[in-house]
Design an enzyme around this catalytic site. Structure first.
Site, PDB file in Angstrom:
ATOM      1  N   GLY A 189       0.788  -1.221   0.000  1.00  0.00           N
ATOM      2  CA  GLY A 189       0.000   0.000   0.000  1.00  0.00           C
ATOM      3  C   GLY A 189       0.821   1.271   0.000  1.00  0.00           C
ATOM      4  O   GLY A 189       0.278   2.358  -0.156  1.00  0.00           O
ATOM      5  N   CYS A 229     -28.482  -8.727 -15.844  1.00  0.00           N
ATOM      6  CA  CYS A 229     -27.870  -8.489 -17.153  1.00  0.00           C
ATOM      7  C   CYS A 229     -28.850  -8.947 -18.232  1.00  0.00           C
ATOM      8  O   CYS A 229     -29.367 -10.061 -18.177  1.00  0.00           O
ATOM      9  CB  CYS A 229     -26.552  -9.243 -17.277  1.00  0.00           C
ATOM     10  N   CYS A 262     -26.983 -12.093 -20.106  1.00  0.00           N
ATOM     11  CA  CYS A 262     -26.659 -13.370 -19.465  1.00  0.00           C
ATOM     12  C   CYS A 262     -27.448 -13.578 -18.171  1.00  0.00           C
ATOM     13  O   CYS A 262     -27.241 -14.569 -17.482  1.00  0.00           O
ATOM     14  CB  CYS A 262     -25.156 -13.482 -19.200  1.00  0.00           C
ATOM     15  N   CYS A 274     -23.627  -6.778 -18.448  1.00  0.00           N
ATOM     16  CA  CYS A 274     -22.393  -6.942 -17.681  1.00  0.00           C
ATOM     17  C   CYS A 274     -21.302  -6.028 -18.220  1.00  0.00           C
ATOM     18  O   CYS A 274     -21.096  -5.938 -19.432  1.00  0.00           O
ATOM     19  CB  CYS A 274     -21.881  -8.378 -17.779  1.00  0.00           C
ATOM     20  N   CYS A 290     -19.655 -12.243 -19.057  1.00  0.00           N
ATOM     21  CA  CYS A 290     -20.962 -12.301 -19.688  1.00  0.00           C
ATOM     22  C   CYS A 290     -20.985 -13.369 -20.790  1.00  0.00           C
ATOM     23  O   CYS A 290     -21.906 -14.185 -20.872  1.00  0.00           O
ATOM     24  CB  CYS A 290     -21.291 -10.928 -20.263  1.00  0.00           C
TER      25      CYS A 290
END
Lengths: 361, 301
Positions: B29, B238, B241, B263, B269
């Site tokens: 980080g 979606c 899908c 998606c 997807c």
């Protein structure tokens, strides 16, 4: 409308490049501009591209100007992207601008001085009237009058004033370390003067002009005089370790500006003139002068001046002077941000729903 | 490619970047300054991610590049081509097959594995930049773990809006020590960073910073006990899908308020569609006329 998942990014890119190439060339019934013409007749554009591209190569800079349709920031970017692939063999000895073969040298502080005032090829006293003759196919102008060059070197104004100790000196040369190179190491703070000057020399002419201008209008003023501006060719020398002595590797055209600024003195220092410095590849007086003003403004801490203006803020200046970085980040906003925008849409919808519920309660 | 080294960068530059990466992995980080090079693509297009990818890429790697979750957005195509051209590596759109995934603004829906590396393109590595513009000062704040200002900012959101109004680039704490910008991924993706088996590398070219999250590292989105972090996605399935848990793009289908949600992760997807999942394929229409849109974004099929 039926929705089909977007396909064809690849073909779009190919087609866009083909269109761009066609547009760059323009009407094929008009003769193509050649690189030699750009180098010879658009020299100021080539100079700017070399300075901001930080690579001294007039021919490649001319190619870049042609390739970018005269978009000079794009041209500088092309040159930098090439430069970054080159190995760095070393660095030169300090250039001796007193030994410059001067084409132009003007001082605003002395009416006459050793070496004299040399007006040189300048627009300064032209009347800005469009020359319609240039719209037609022009005949070459008659040759300009010539005179023998003065053999003697032309001492810098800072050295002339130095004799009376009225102006600060160059300071000691730091020989125990290599000069900073911002193209190899990231910028850090506090930034040394060599790092600052490198950033300014690579910086955007328009930015330096505006920042320098702001100091003249009260935003970090330092009462400047142009000690001198000079333009000409200077020899570049390096010391190859296997030889141990300096050899001349060629000449570069440079514009140098020595700005002289007031300093009222402090408890430890008597009143003395101080200096701002500008040095730029090619013929670039506007940039060299802007650079000198900004350089001096950023030295406020050395003279105990209060820093209140943008031009005095070293971090602000150094992080925003580079137009390749700036243009990249500004223009990247054109890239897709569907995902971030969608998350904002959903957040704002949720907040509005909740606000509406709260209103009805 | 003729005249250029493998993956464009010369070996000395790659070594310099790898050293920065090692330091970044060692201090999860923490932003490591590095000598970012000028690339033949503009700053803002992913020069940091490209340099990181170039430095970890090997000849037998398989590279996937996504932008906004999709493999076919122009910039993803352009970067994938860049590496296909300069490194001659295999490329894929299949998340599962990729060994290195370079991304802008998304984390794939599919869980990443230990043998994968995800490289994020980062425009602004400094999570504190909107609170403190001086990088010299933010550096000091990180050194002292002085992150109160960010908590105050979240608190101010809660007092004004009743919730935190950051929807992307939502700040995280890494390993309980460093506040980190996750890059502009939607907050929806933040939980995927936590204890991820894959190595996560972040490159910011213009700002000349590299940072990293080693595998299985704790990554917490900043929040309060009484206002826990929550994610947002469009509350739909979606249309292609039928997924009800993926991050969705909203596609405008007409000028009367019609919308279709699909998606954002195109590979996810397509994989689902191949497995037999099918959405309605239909756009949603707006419940109320456009004039009263202020009532909110209610959508119905």
């Amino acid at each position: 409308m039926a929705y089909v998942a977007v396909k064809g990014g690849e073909r779009a890119i190919d087609n866009a490049h083909a269109w761009l190439a066609e547009e760059r060339r323009g009407d094929p019934s008009v003769p193509e501009v050649c690189v030699a013409q750009i180098g010879a007749q658009l020299g100021r554009a080539v100079d700017r591209v070399m300075a901001e591209g930080s690579l001294y190569d007039p021919e490649l800079a001319a190619v870049a100007v042609k390739q970018s349709q005269g978009d000079l920031i794009e041209a500088a970017f092309l040159l930098r992207a090439y430069r970054t692939t080159l190995p760095r063999f070393g660095y030169s000895t300090p250039l001796d601008t007193a030994a410059m073969r001067v084409r132009r040298r003007v001082s605003a502080v002395y009416k006459d001085l050793p070496g004299g005032q040399v007006l040189g090829p300048t627009y300064d006293y032209t009347h800005r009237l469009l020359d319609f003759a240039l719209a037609a196919d022009g005949t070459p102008p008659p040759p300009a009058p010539r005179a023998e060059a003065e053999a003697a070197t032309m001492p810098r104004v800072s050295d002339i004033l130095r004799g009376e100790d009225l102006i600060e000196g160059d300071g000691p040369r730091e020989t125990d370390r290599e000069p900073t190179d911002l193209t190899r190491e990231p910028l850090g703070f506090p930034a040394s003067r060599d790092a600052r000057l490198q950033a300014l020399a690579r910086g955007d002419e328009g930015f330096l002009l505006a920042m320098g201008y702001s100091t003249q209008r009260g935003w970090g003023g330092s009462h400047p005089f142009v000690g001198e501006v000079r333009l000409g060719e200077v020899a570049v020398e390096i010391v190859p370790p296997e030889l141990g002595f300096a050899i001349d590797i060629g000449d570069v055209t440079l514009t140098e500006c020595q700005m002289i600024n007031q300093f009222k003195g402090s408890k430890t220092k008597p009143p003395q003139f101080t200096r701002g410095y500008g040095l730029v590849f090619g013929h670039a007086e506007r940039k060299a002068m802007g650079m000198a003003l900004v350089d001096r403004a950023m030295r406020h801490d050395e003279f105990g001046e209060e820093a209140t203006a943008p031009a005095q803020n070293v971090e602000f200046i150094l992080y925003h002077s580079d137009n390749i970085e700036g243009t990249g980040f500004v223009e990247h906003l054109k890239l897709p941000h569907y995902v971030d925008f969608q998350s904002e849409l959903e957040t704002i919808r949720r907040m509005r729903r909740e606000a509406e519920v709260a209103l009805h309660e | 490619m003729n005249g250029y080294n493998f993956a464009y960068l010369d070996e000395q530059t790659k070594r310099m970047i790898r050293r920065a990466l090692l330091k970044a992995v060692a201090i999860p980080g923490h932003q490591v300054p590095f000598g970012s090079r000028e690339m033949p693509l503009p700053y803002g297009w992913g020069t940091g991610g490209i340099q990181v990818t170039a430095s970890v890429l090997g000849a037998d790697d398989t590279l996937k590049v996504i932008d906004q979750g999709a493999d076919d957005t122009t910039n993803a195509v352009s970067i994938r081509r860049f590496f296909a051209r300069t490194a001659g590596v295999a490329t894929t759109t299949d998340t599962e097959q990729a060994t290195i995934i370079q991304t802008r603004h998304r984390i794939p829906e599919k869980k990443l594995r230990e043998d994968q590396i995800i490289v994020y393109q980062v425009p602004q590595p400094e999570p504190l930049f909107k609170l403190e513009s001086s990088r010299a000062e933010t550096r000091r704040m990180h050194a002292l773990a002085e992150y109160g200002a960010m908590h105050v900012r979240l608190y101010e959101d809660i007092t004004r809006f009743g919730q935190v109004a950051i929807s992307y680039d939502y700040p995280v704490m890494v390993g309980g020590r460093f506040l980190m910008a996750p890059s502009p991924i939607p907050a929806f993706d933040n939980p995927k960073m936590h204890m991820m088996p894959a190595l996560q590398l972040f490159g910011a070219g213009r700002e000349k910073r590299i940072y990293a999250i080693p595998p299985y590292t704790e990554v917490r989105s900043l929040d309060f006990e009484d206002h826990p972090f929550r994610t947002t996605r469009a509350p739909h399935r979606c249309a292609l899908c039928n997924a009800d848990n993926s991050y969705l793009d909203e596609v405008v289908t007409d000028d009367r308020g019609g919308r279709m949600f699909v998606c954002s992760d195109t590979d996810h997807c397509e994989t689902r569609q191949e497995a037999g999942h099918a959405g309605t394929g239909e756009a949603l229409v707006r419940e109320a006329p456009v004039g009263s849109a202020a009532r909110g974004g209610g959508m119905k099929p």
